[in-house]
Design an enzyme around this catalytic site. Structure first.
Site, PDB file in Angstrom:
ATOM      1  NE  ARG A   1       5.255   1.833   6.169  1.00 12.62           N
ATOM      2  CZ  ARG A   1       5.029   3.221   5.793  1.00 12.62           C
ATOM      3  NH1 ARG A   1       5.778   3.686   4.595  1.00 12.62           N
ATOM      4  NH2 ARG A   1       4.273   3.818   6.372  1.00 12.62           N
TER       5      ARG A   1
ATOM      6  CE  LYS B   1      -0.749   0.656  10.478  1.00  5.74           C
ATOM      7  NZ  LYS B   1      -0.634  -0.270   9.395  1.00  5.74           N
TER       8      LYS B   1
ATOM      9  NE  ARG C   1      -3.589   0.069   2.223  1.00  4.21           N
ATOM     10  CZ  ARG C   1      -4.087  -0.781   3.290  1.00  4.21           C
ATOM     11  NH1 ARG C   1      -3.936  -0.825   3.988  1.00  4.21           N
ATOM     12  NH2 ARG C   1      -4.749  -1.780   2.629  1.00  4.21           N
ATOM     13  CE1 TYR C   2       0.442   4.169   4.586  1.00  2.00           C
ATOM     14  CE2 TYR C   2       0.958   1.991   5.315  1.00  2.00           C
ATOM     15  CZ  TYR C   2       0.328   3.121   5.340  1.00  2.00           C
ATOM     16  OH  TYR C   2      -0.516   3.492   6.561  1.00  2.00           O
TER      17      TYR C   2
ATOM     18  CG  ASP D   1      -4.897   0.908   9.067  1.00  2.00           C
ATOM     19  OD1 ASP D   1      -4.828   1.419   7.834  1.00  2.00           O
ATOM     20  OD2 ASP D   1      -4.085  -0.208   9.237  1.00  2.00           O
TER      21      ASP D   1
ATOM     22  CB  CYS E   1      -7.373 -11.575  19.346  1.00  2.00           C
ATOM     23  SG  CYS E   1      -5.652 -12.004  19.651  1.00  2.00           S
TER      24      CYS E   1
ATOM     25  CB  CYS F   1      -3.143 -16.757  16.250  1.00  2.00           C
ATOM     26  SG  CYS F   1      -3.157 -15.651  14.718  1.00  2.00           S
TER      27      CYS F   1
ATOM     28  CB  CYS G   1      -8.618 -11.027  14.971  1.00  2.00           C
ATOM     29  SG  CYS G   1      -7.357 -11.243  13.631  1.00  2.00           S
TER      30      CYS G   1
ATOM     31  CG  ASP H   1      -9.060  -1.892  11.874  1.00  2.95           C
ATOM     32  OD1 ASP H   1      -8.723  -0.598  11.502  1.00  2.95           O
ATOM     33  OD2 ASP H   1      -8.195  -2.635  11.382  1.00  2.95           O
TER      34      ASP H   1
ATOM     35  NE  ARG I   1      -4.173  -8.474   8.331  1.00  2.00           N
ATOM     36  CZ  ARG I   1      -2.654  -8.097   8.812  1.00  2.00           C
ATOM     37  NH1 ARG I   1      -2.278  -9.001   9.969  1.00  2.00           N
ATOM     38  NH2 ARG I   1      -2.146  -7.118   8.605  1.00  2.00           N
TER      39      ARG I   1
HETATM   40  C1  LIG Z   1       0.191  -0.783   8.955  1.00  2.00           C
HETATM   41  C2  LIG Z   1       0.948  -1.267   7.793  1.00  2.00           C
HETATM   42  C3  LIG Z   1       2.222  -1.122   7.456  1.00  2.00           C
HETATM   43  C4  LIG Z   1       3.092  -0.602   8.325  1.00  2.00           C
HETATM   44  O1  LIG Z   1       3.147   0.685   8.900  1.00  2.00           O
HETATM   45  P1  LIG Z   1       3.839   1.584   9.756  1.00  2.00           P
HETATM   46  O2  LIG Z   1       3.022   2.551   9.918  1.00  2.00           O
HETATM   47  O3  LIG Z   1       5.253   1.664   9.121  1.00  2.00           O
HETATM   48  O4  LIG Z   1       4.104   0.488  10.861  1.00  2.00           O
HETATM   49  C5  LIG Z   1       2.459  -1.520   5.983  1.00  2.00           C
HETATM   50  N1  LIG Z   1       1.740  -1.793   4.942  1.00  2.00           N
HETATM   51  C6  LIG Z   1       0.303  -1.875   5.542  1.00  2.00           C
HETATM   52  C7  LIG Z   1      -0.567  -2.301   4.276  1.00  2.00           C
HETATM   53  C8  LIG Z   1      -0.132  -1.582   6.713  1.00  2.00           C
HETATM   54  O5  LIG Z   1      -1.456  -1.549   7.060  1.00  2.00           O
HETATM   55  S1  SF4 Z   2      -5.027 -10.292  16.422  1.00  2.00           S
HETATM   56 FE1  SF4 Z   2      -5.628 -11.680  14.871  1.00  2.00          FE
HETATM   57  S2  SF4 Z   2      -3.652 -12.050  13.833  1.00  2.00           S
HETATM   58 FE2  SF4 Z   2      -3.245 -11.105  15.883  1.00  2.00          FE
HETATM   59  S3  SF4 Z   2      -2.708 -12.694  17.295  1.00  2.00           S
HETATM   60 FE3  SF4 Z   2      -4.871 -12.098  17.485  1.00  2.00          FE
HETATM   61  S4  SF4 Z   2      -5.926 -13.728  16.035  1.00  2.00           S
HETATM   62 FE4  SF4 Z   2      -3.899 -13.625  15.480  1.00  2.00          FE
END
Ligand SMILES: *Cc1c(COP(=O)(O)O)cnc(C)c1O
Ligand code: SF4
Length: 376
Positions: A119, A340, A115-116, A333, A132, A128, A135, A296, A137
Site C-alpha cells: 500500500r 505502525k 513503506r509497506y 507510528d 490542526c 486543509c 498536525c 508523533d 505533516r
Molecule cells: C499509516 C500508513 C499507511 C496505512 O496503514 P494502515 O495501517 O493500513 O491503515 C500506509 N502507508 C504509510 C506510509 C502509513 O504511514
Molecule cells: S491533521 Fe494536518 S493534514 Fe490532517 S486536516 Fe489537520 S492540518 Fe490537515
C-alpha cells in the site's frame, strides 16, 4: 441545536443560513488573523505571542463552522487547543523530528510514500480547511510552495500503474477534499482504473472541520468509485455536530466505508470517558473507530503528547464496556519510518505450562488451559 448556524459567533450575524451551509462561503470566511479570532476567543497574552511567532511556521485558519464549537471563555477548551496556536509550538525539543515518520525518505517519486509492501500514501493536496495545531505533516501542510502540482500527481499515478505490488492506495494530503469535485473524481477514477489496485482509501478531516463540503455532487464522484474507504479524524465528541452527522450519512449513502483515526492529545481527549463518548457517537453515525494514534515526535507538538501508558489506560477502559466495533487499535507510528505497531493492555496474568491465568475487563481472573503446540 439544529446546526452550528444557530450558535454562530457575532461577526457572522448577518450571514444567511444558505451561506452558512455553502462550503465555498465557509472557506472564504475562514478566520485567519488575531482580530478575526478576537470575535471568537479572548486571547491570553501568551497566545497572542504564540500566534504572532507561529504564523510564519504554520498558518492559522479556522472555518466559521469549527470556530463556533470553541467555548470562548475557556482557555483549555479542547477545540481551541486543536485550532489555535499555543506557546508550546515555539519550544523546540532535542528529540523532535522534522519528518518524524520519514515519509519524505520513503518516496519513490515526489508525493508518494511507499513503506509497506502492498500500500501507498498518495498526497494530492497540501491545504486543509483548518490547520490542526497537532498536525504531523506541518513541514508540508499549509506551505503553498510544496503543493502537489498536476504533473506531480501524474507522476504518482504513473508510479502506481507501474508497481504491481500496490493493491491499496490511500489518497491523503493535506486534505484531498480541498480539490474540486472534478479533480478529485478524476484522480479516483484514474487510480481505480489500475488493474492491480483493489482498495481505494481517502483520508479527510472535512467531516469535522468543513462538513458542508460533503455535497451531493461530491458524493456522486465517490459513489462512482465505490466502495471508497473514508478515514476521518474526529478527536472529541463535541465535533460530532448535526452537520457532521449529515455529512457522514451522505458518505454512507454513497457506499463509503467509514473509519475514524483519533489522535491522542493532551487536554483534548486524554481521558477514557471522553474517548468512550466519542466512540459511542461514532458508532451511532456508522463510523467505526479505526485507530487511536499516539501523537508523533514532530516539531512543535510535544505539548500535545501523552505517556504511552495513557493510551493503554484508555484501551483498557474501552474493552468490555463498548462493543468490539468501538474498540480501535492503539498504534504508534515509529520514528524513522518503522511503520505502525499496536500496543495492547496486558491481560495475561500468569502462565504455568499449559495453565494460563487471564484477567478480564473488570479485573477478575479466569483460568484457561492452553494446548501444546502440535510441533513441540
Ligand atoms: C499509516 C500508513 C499507511 C496505512 O496503514 P494502515 O495501517 O493500513 O491503515 C500506509 N502507508 C504509510 C506510509 C502509513 O504511514
Ligand atoms: S491533521 Fe494536518 S493534514 Fe490532517 S486536516 Fe489537520 S492540518 Fe490537515
Amino acid at each position: 441545536m439544529e446546526s452550528t448556524y444557530d450558535a454562530r459567533p457575532s461577526i457572522f450575524e448577518s450571514a444567511s443560513r444558505e451561506e452558512w451551509s455553502d462550503w465555498h462561503w465557509q472557506q472564504r470566511h475562514r478566520l485567519r488573523t488575531l482580530e478575526d479570532l478576537e470575535s471568537v476567543v479572548e486571547w491570553t497574552d501568551e497566545e497572542r505571542r504564540a500566534f504572532e511567532a507561529s504564523r510564519e511556521e504554520f498558518r492559522v485558519a479556522v472555518t466559521p463552522h469549527y470556530a463556533t464549537l470553541i467555548e470562548s471563555d475557556d482557555p483549555d477548551d479542547p477545540i481551541r487547543r486543536q485550532a489555535l496556536p499555543a506557546p508550546g509550538e515555539l519550544d523546540p525539543r532535542d528529540f523532535e523530528l522534522e519528518d518524524p515518520l520519514a515519509e519524505d525518505a520513503h518516496m519513490p517519486v515526489p508525493g508518494v510514500t511507499h513503506r509497506y509492501p502492498d500500500r501507498v500514501l498518495f498526497y494530492v493536496s497540501h491545504n486543509c480547511p483548518v490547520y490542526c495545531r497537532h498536525c504531523t505533516r506541518k513541514r508540508k501542510v499549509s506551505d503553498p510552495e510544496t503543493a502537489a502540482s498536476r504533473s506531480q500527481i501524474e507522476q504518482g499515478l504513473e508510479y502506481i500503474r507501474e508497481t504491481p505490488e500496490v493493491r491499496d492506495v490511500l489518497i491523503s494530503g493535506g486534505d484531498p477534499l480541498t480539490l474540486s469535485d472534478e479533480r478529485l473524481g478524476t484522480i479516483l477514477a484514474d487510480v481505480q482504473a489500475v488493474d492491480h489496485v483493489e482498495v481505494l482509501r481517502l483520508g479527510t478531516r472535512n467531516p469535522v472541520t468543513l462538513p458542508q463540503r460533503i455535497t451531493t455532487d461530491l458524493c456522486e464522484q465517490l459513489e462512482a468509485a465505490r466502495p471508497v474507504y473514508v478515514n476521518t479524524h474526529f478527536n472529541h465528541p463535541r465535533e460530532i455536530t448535526p452537520e457532521a452527522e449529515r455529512a457522514l450519512d451522505r458518505l454512507l449513502d454513497a457506499g463509503c466505508v467509514l473509519g475514524n483515526q483519533m489522535v491522542l492529545l493532551k487536554g483534548v481527549n486524554d481521558d477514557p470517558e471522553t474517548v468512550m463518548q466519542l466512540n459511542r457517537r461514532l458508532l451511532e453515525c456508522g463510523c467505526r473507530p479505526y485507530y487511536i494514534l499516539q501523537c508523533d515526535m514532530a516539531e512543535g507538538i510535544t505539548h500535545f503528547r501523552t505517556a504511552l501508558s495513557k493510551g493503554l489506560e484508555i484501551m483498557d477502559h474501552l474493552r468490555g464496556r463498548i462493543a468490539g466495533m468501538g474498540v480501535p487499535d492503539f498504534v504508534v507510528d515509529l520514528p524513522g519510518g518503522g511503520g505502525k505497531i499496536e500496543l495492547v493492555p496486558e491481560y495475561l496474568e500468569e502462565r504455568h505450562g499449559e495453565r494460563v491465568v487471564f484477567r478480564n475487563y473488570k479485573g477478575e481472573t479466569f483460568e484457561f488451559t492452553d494446548v501444546a503446540d502440535a510441533d513441540d
